[in-house]
Scaffold this active site. Structure first.
Site, PDB file in Angstrom:
ATOM      1  N   GLU A 204       0.795  -1.180   0.005  1.00  0.00           N
ATOM      2  CA  GLU A 204       0.046   0.002  -0.042  1.00  0.00           C
ATOM      3  C   GLU A 204       1.041   1.187   0.143  1.00  0.00           C
ATOM      4  OE1 GLU A 204      -2.618  -0.399   3.483  1.00  0.00           O
ATOM      5  OE2 GLU A 204      -1.282   0.945   4.550  1.00  0.00           O
ATOM      6  N   ARG A 296     -12.257  -5.026  19.736  1.00  0.00           N
ATOM      7  CA  ARG A 296     -12.177  -5.178  20.963  1.00  0.00           C
ATOM      8  C   ARG A 296     -12.061  -3.772  21.663  1.00  0.00           C
ATOM      9  NH1 ARG A 296      -7.251  -3.017  21.206  1.00  0.00           N
ATOM     10  NH2 ARG A 296      -5.622  -3.612  19.477  1.00  0.00           N
TER      11      ARG A 296
END
Ligand code: ADP
Length: 507
Positions: A204, A296
């Site tokens: 990327e 989370r």
């Protein structure tokens, strides 16, 4: 009083986050059960829990990462649910599945959405389909340098090679030109295989001076998603956060709205359940791109709690018990400003290498707008096996300026004597013009931090303690005597001598 959503919850974690979750459980009338490894027998999270269950030896692979032992502990405790905290098994879909298979409630998302978001490539594909901007680059893995070079030429150098299953700032490598590519691909693949048991990597765009922005979300698992605004987390070392704040000082209302909307779209795309964080990086022109979703509770969740005025752990528990989302979007607002300083047992004089020792003296700052989330106490020996983050200082003020003033005061009041930690670093950061003006990127520490400037931040008492630590290091005793017994690793590789010289120069 309302009936508690569960009678008993087991926390599959340790340290400050176990203590923090216990506090909310107790407030909700729920019995809080801790687990602990042998070296954590007298840790704060073990001592403070209503009940505590042993897991086994120190290494995480024999204790906090053992799915079977944790489920057995939950059965013995007759717990109704398991809260995974962060790190350890918190993003492990097999663990979530095993918890549900054992007839217990997993306080977190479904195993399926964890799997889909856990892999960076799969997450990039989902985001692209949902119309959320992703960092320019590939959505499939590359296996050989030729393919990586082709992709890099299309994206434009520099590029970042990233492990699809990576985490914790590991498994990333910047590549500046095609002649670096072959060895970079090989090394990143082998690191990825070793660290994450998955060699797949992708390419990327490397954003030169990015800011790390993230949005807290909460979903009900049925497509309803709320956001709790953003956190700015650009003060990092080795791609890991050390200071976070909310609101971000670097964005305006328009960007904030777009960022939060993108985060809600991201979470909705996987019918997200529970608390999660959508991470973005922003370039110098305020373009922002999806990085990853953490499925989370985040380490830095307290800054959101302080600014929005909510308890995220209580929200997680309510959603897991089937109670749905506790708030409506229009009821959530940012009020004031909060900053979190992560207190690490690590050596700012020695490139943030982990340090060990015993807490001989501890004094935490108190007062209005000061919150300490912590897993340490006087007499506590920092174990060698786990993440070196011991505590978090969170300060809140009506304005950013007031939060900084409070942070400066609280950091000056804070004392941890007995080993080398990063409080001097925080005191340095808070005086820098870039920080005060809110103009900083993730490269800030790398570009600006100079350890020789730390000495002026130390009190006489801290200098004495450091001098004593230094004498021990020189005498060859050092921190290895921290009660780690025969299992202590050889610490000489951390370059005791070089560090001793460095600190010596500052005293
Ligand atoms: P991890 O899962 O290991 O935490 P992330 O993808 O969340 O990895 O990235 C962690 C940090 O690495 C970011 O906060 C940022 O500082 C840096 N980073 C990641 N991707 C890029 C990128 N494309 N360009 C520049 N920096 C990046």
């Amino acid at each position: 009083m309302k009936k508690p959503p569960f009678q008993k919850v087991l926390i599959a974690n340790r340290g400050e986050i176990s203590v923090r979750i216990q506090q909310t459980l107790r407030e909700m009338g729920i019995i809080a059960c801790a687990v602990y490894s042998e070296p954590d027998r007298t840790a704060l999270h073990t001592l403070q829990a209503d009940e505590a269950y042993p897991l086994g030896p120190g290494p995480s692979s024999e204790s906090y990462l053992r799915i079977d032992k944790i489920i057995e502990a939950a059965r013995t405790a007759k717990a109704n649910a398991i809260h995974p905290g962060y790190g350890f098994l918190s993003e492990n879909a097999d663990f979530a599945q095993a918890v549900e298979d054992a007839g217990l409630v997993f306080i977190g998302p479904t195993a399926d959405s964890m799997r889909r978001m856990g892999n960076k490539l799969s997450a990039r594909r989902i985001m692209e389909a949902a119309g959320v901007p992703i960092v320019p680059g590939l959505t499939e893995a590359v296996s050989d340098p030729a393919a990586a070079i082709e992709a890099a030429e299309e994206i434009g150098y520099p590029v970042l090679l990233k492990a699809a299953s990576g985490g914790g700032g590991k498994g990333m490598r910047v590549v500046h030109s095609s002649d670096e590519m072959a060895s970079a691909v090989e090394r990143t693949q082998s690191e990825a295989l070793n660290a994450f048991s998955d060699a797949s990597i992708f390419v990327e765009k490397f954003i030169e001076r990015p800011r790390h922005l993230e949005v807290q979300v909460l979903g009900d698992g049925k497509g309803e998603v709320l956001h709790l605004f953003e956190r700015e987390c650009s003060i990092q070392r080795r791609h890991q956060k050390v200071i976070e704040e909310s609101p971000s000082p670097s964005i305006d209302e328009t960007i904030r709205r777009k960022l939060c909307e993108a985060a809600v779209d991201a979470a909705r795309a996987v019918d997200y359940r529970g608390a999660g964080t959508v991470e973005f990086i922003a370039d110098e022109d305020d373009n922002f791109y999806f990085l990853e979703m953490n499925t989370r509770l985040q380490v830095e969740h307290p800054v959101t709690e302080e600014v929005v005025g909510v308890d995220l752990v209580a929200a997680q528990v309510r959603i897991a018990a089937g109670g749905g989302l506790p708030w409506k979007q229009e009821d959530l607002h940012q009020r004031g400003h909060a900053i979190e300083f992560r207190v690490y047992a690590e050596d700012p004089w020695k490139n943030f290498a982990p340090s060990l020792g015993t807490v001989h003296r501890l004094r935490m700052p108190v007062g209005a707008g000061v919150r300490n989330d912590r897993g340490l106490r006087e007499g506590y020996q920092v174990p060698v096996y786990y993440d070196p983050m011991l505590a978090k200082l969170i300060v809140k003020g009506e304005t950013r300026e007031m939060a900084i003033a409070r942070g400066r005061r609280a950091l000056a009041d804070y004392r941890i004597l007995g080993f080398i930690h990063n409080l001097p670093l925080h005191r340095w950061v808070i005086e820098q013009p870039e920080f005060i003006e809110g103009r900083y990127s993730t490269r800030f520490l790398e570009e600006r931090f100079d350890p020789s400037e730390l000495a002026s931040n130390l009190s006489a008492e801290e200098k004495d303690a450091l001098a004593a630590a230094l004498a021990l290091v020189e005498a060859g005793v050092g921190e290895t005597s921290a009660g780690q017994g025969d299992t202590a690793p050889e610490l000489s590789e951390w370059g005791k001598k070089g560090r001793a010289e460095m600190i010596g120069r500052c005293l």
